[in-house]
Design a protein around this motif. Structure first.
Motif, PDB file in Angstrom:
ATOM      1  N   LEU A  99       0.872  -1.171   0.000  1.00 51.23           N
ATOM      2  CA  LEU A  99       0.000   0.000   0.000  1.00 51.23           C
ATOM      3  C   LEU A  99       0.915   1.228   0.000  1.00 51.23           C
ATOM      4  N   THR A 100       1.083   1.883  -1.121  1.00 53.01           N
ATOM      5  CA  THR A 100       2.027   2.982  -1.238  1.00 53.01           C
ATOM      6  C   THR A 100       1.323   4.331  -1.149  1.00 53.01           C
ATOM      7  N   GLY A 101       2.088   5.344  -0.705  1.00 48.23           N
ATOM      8  CA  GLY A 101       1.517   6.680  -0.562  1.00 48.23           C
ATOM      9  C   GLY A 101       0.817   6.887   0.764  1.00 48.23           C
ATOM     10  N   ILE A 102       1.256   6.183   1.813  1.00 45.94           N
ATOM     11  CA  ILE A 102       0.572   6.313   3.104  1.00 45.94           C
ATOM     12  C   ILE A 102       0.805   7.683   3.736  1.00 45.94           C
ATOM     13  N   ASP A 103       1.873   8.389   3.292  1.00 46.13           N
ATOM     14  CA  ASP A 103       2.136   9.721   3.856  1.00 46.13           C
ATOM     15  C   ASP A 103       1.076  10.722   3.450  1.00 46.13           C
ATOM     16  N   ARG A 104       0.355  10.433   2.387  1.00 39.67           N
ATOM     17  CA  ARG A 104      -0.675  11.367   1.912  1.00 39.67           C
ATOM     18  C   ARG A 104      -2.064  11.035   2.446  1.00 39.67           C
ATOM     19  N   PHE A 105      -2.247   9.871   3.050  1.00 45.24           N
ATOM     20  CA  PHE A 105      -3.576   9.448   3.497  1.00 45.24           C
ATOM     21  C   PHE A 105      -3.474   8.972   4.946  1.00 45.24           C
ATOM     22  N   ASP A 107      -5.680   7.898   6.917  1.00 43.93           N
ATOM     23  CA  ASP A 107      -6.554   6.760   7.231  1.00 43.93           C
ATOM     24  C   ASP A 107      -6.138   5.492   6.492  1.00 43.93           C
ATOM     25  N   TRP A 108      -4.867   5.362   6.166  1.00 42.49           N
ATOM     26  CA  TRP A 108      -4.448   4.222   5.373  1.00 42.49           C
ATOM     27  C   TRP A 108      -4.597   2.900   6.115  1.00 42.49           C
ATOM     28  N   ARG A 109      -4.550   2.938   7.457  1.00 42.00           N
ATOM     29  CA  ARG A 109      -4.673   1.686   8.209  1.00 42.00           C
ATOM     30  C   ARG A 109      -6.049   1.039   7.999  1.00 42.00           C
ATOM     31  N   ALA A 110      -7.102   1.859   8.027  1.00 39.43           N
ATOM     32  CA  ALA A 110      -8.448   1.312   7.802  1.00 39.43           C
ATOM     33  C   ALA A 110      -8.571   0.744   6.392  1.00 39.43           C
ATOM     34  N   VAL A 111      -7.945   1.448   5.422  1.00 33.96           N
ATOM     35  CA  VAL A 111      -7.982   0.950   4.040  1.00 33.96           C
ATOM     36  C   VAL A 111      -7.221  -0.361   3.932  1.00 33.96           C
ATOM     37  N   ARG A 112      -6.053  -0.453   4.594  1.00 32.93           N
ATOM     38  CA  ARG A 112      -5.273  -1.693   4.524  1.00 32.93           C
ATOM     39  C   ARG A 112      -6.033  -2.850   5.158  1.00 32.93           C
ATOM     40  N   ASP A 113      -6.660  -2.612   6.316  1.00 35.97           N
ATOM     41  CA  ASP A 113      -7.420  -3.690   6.955  1.00 35.97           C
ATOM     42  C   ASP A 113      -8.557  -4.162   6.051  1.00 35.97           C
ATOM     43  N   ALA A 114      -9.227  -3.209   5.399  1.00 37.84           N
ATOM     44  CA  ALA A 114     -10.311  -3.589   4.476  1.00 37.84           C
ATOM     45  C   ALA A 114      -9.766  -4.366   3.284  1.00 37.84           C
ATOM     46  N   ASP A 115      -8.588  -3.954   2.770  1.00 36.14           N
ATOM     47  CA  ASP A 115      -7.992  -4.675   1.640  1.00 36.14           C
ATOM     48  C   ASP A 115      -7.637  -6.100   2.031  1.00 36.14           C
ATOM     49  N   VAL A 116      -7.075  -6.246   3.261  1.00 37.69           N
ATOM     50  CA  VAL A 116      -6.721  -7.599   3.715  1.00 37.69           C
ATOM     51  C   VAL A 116      -7.968  -8.480   3.827  1.00 37.69           C
ATOM     52  N   GLU A 117      -9.022  -7.910   4.359  1.00 38.66           N
ATOM     53  CA  GLU A 117     -10.270  -8.693   4.495  1.00 38.66           C
ATOM     54  C   GLU A 117     -10.818  -9.096   3.128  1.00 38.66           C
TER      55      GLU A 117
END
Length: 461
Positions: A99-105, A107-117
């Protein structure tokens, strides 16, 4: 290409047919390349450019060992990203996600958890789900620090960017991909969804829907209606026309009889009857071509001279009247000799008798002609009425026979088409069941893969 020695692999043919690229990878020298892919705008190119300076990885465009799939942290992944992951798994041994570009977002953790699910639910065939958060921008800033005094800052930025961890994970994954067991398990894991998707497609496939709809339409459709002339109405019209034309012929013949001879009467009747027959022939040809013209029976006219008891009485009455007239003529002349009275009586009696007899015969002939006209036209009308009814009846029988034949032909065509549809439906269902059974056999074969014997899984040459 022959399978490696020492390996008893009943699933090898399944892998070769369903996943030829993965199967070819198993029989090539161990791959070390890492390919970086991503949807447009995900930053895959920037991330690949930052990974190369770190070293320890072979970043290539056709890496067969590991594929790094890059996601955008601005939104959770969807069908496009899942298709990309599926394609990567089919072309390489291991798949790692970033998941690249986390410095700009933030809320990237919530997006990563959703992607993993989502990956665990829709890409369960992956041996393991790895989604690493990285920042290519932070890595670039660390790389752009050149002075030695900032080495600690550079290392701090580089570590915070997550690229060092990503490189280490990718390097470890490349090394683990060299294990024949893991490589084969990865190819099998990528092949199994292909077979399962084909089974699902075959189960959901409804190639017979159009055929079933056509069959229902054919069986429910009524036979074609046959349209034709209204024969009963035509019969009434023709019978009425015959009656009117016969009455007109009778009137015309009676008028001609008063002013002309019998030949003119016969000609008048013939003309009217011929016109009427021609009219009926045209109507019959319109509803039944080839119908023969009517030929009503004709009788000869009565003879003009005919001796009878009435003629004898007319002569007697005429002679008596003529003799009386002769005596009446001699009355003014006084007494005359008897022979002269007889001569005068005879001279008056003979012409009177002849004249009265001619008048009597003419009147009697006209009476016979009137009766002949009435009988002749009555016979003609009766025969034409019979002819009309016969033609209408025959036409009705022909129309009924044609309608029955048309319905029979239609029913035969429907039966043949329905039988063909049923046969086609059965054939397609059988083919689909056979393909499904073949897919299930392939899945069963993939579920019993033998352990590799020795180190001869890939040729090294």
């Amino acid at each position: 290409m022959t399978p490696p020695s020492g390996l008893v692999d009943p699933a090898d043919d399944v892998l070769r047919r369903w996943n030829p690229r993965g199967w070819m990878g198993l029989h090539r020298p161990a791959a070390t390349g890492v390919r970086v892919v991503g949807v447009p705008g995900s930053g895959a190119g920037t991330l690949a450019a930052e990974l190369r300076p770190l070293g320890g990885l072979d970043i290539t465009d056709d890496g067969r060992a590991v594929t790094l799939v890059v996601f955008d942290p601005s939104a959770t992944i969807g069908r496009t990203e899942l298709d990309l992951v599926r394609s990567a798994a089919a072309e390489s041994i291991e798949v790692v996600c970033a998941l690249t570009g986390i410095d700009r977002f933030p809320d990237w953790r919530a997006v990563r958890d959703a992607d993993v699910e989502i990956l665990q639910r829709h890409a369960s065939w992956l041996p393991r789900v790895v989604v690493l958060p990285v920042s290519a921008a932070a890595a670039r800033r660390a790389r752009e620090l050149e002075d030695d005094a900032s080495e600690a800052v550079r290392q701090t930025l580089l570590t915070a960017s997550g690229l060092v961890e990503l490189r280490d994970v990718l390097a470890a994954t490349v090394r683990s991909s060299h294990d024949p067991r893991r490589a084969r398990a990865a190819v099998v894991a990528a092949t199994r969804p292909m077979i399962e998707e084909e089974i699902g497609r075959l189960s959901a496939e409804d190639e017979e829907g159009g055929l079933r709809a056509e069959r229902s339409r054919l069986t429910a459709a009524a036979p074609p209606a046959t349209s034709g002339p209204d024969l009963r109405r035509l019969q009434v019209t023709l019978l009425q026309e015959v009656a009117m034309r016969v009455r007109a012929a009778s009137t015309a013949a009676g008028e001609v009889l008063e002013t002309a001879d019998a030949d003119a009467v016969v000609t008048t009747i013939d003309t009217h009857v011929d016109d009427l027959c021609a009219r009926l022939t045209d109507e019959a040809a319109r509803i039944a071509p080839g119908t023969p013209a009517p030929e009503p029976t004709r009788t000869a006219r009565p003879p003009q001279t005919a001796r009878s008891m009435e003629d004898t009485l007319t002569v007697v009455f005429g002679a008596s009247a003529g003799a009386g007239l002769g005596r009446l003529l001699l009355t003014p002349f006084g007494d005359l000799p008897g022979w002269m009275s007889l001569v005068v009586a005879i001279a008056c009696a003979v012409p009177a008798a002849g004249w009265l007899m001619r008048i009597r015969r003419r009147i009697a002939y006209r009476d016979r002609m009137r009766r002949w006209i009435a009988d002749e036209l009555a016979t003609v009308r009766a025969e034409l009425d019979t002819w009309i009814r016969t033609r209408i009846h025959e036409t009705e029988l022909q129309s009924t026979a044609l309608a029955v034949a048309a319905r029979d032909r239609h029913a035969t065509r429907v039966r043949e088409r329905v039988a063909a549809i049923d046969a086609e439906i059965t054939r397609r269902r059988g083919e689909r069941r056979a393909r499904t059974a073949a897919c299930e056999r392939d899945l069963a074969a993939l579920g019993h893969i033998p352990e590799p014997q020795g180190a001869g899984v890939r040729p090294t040459g």
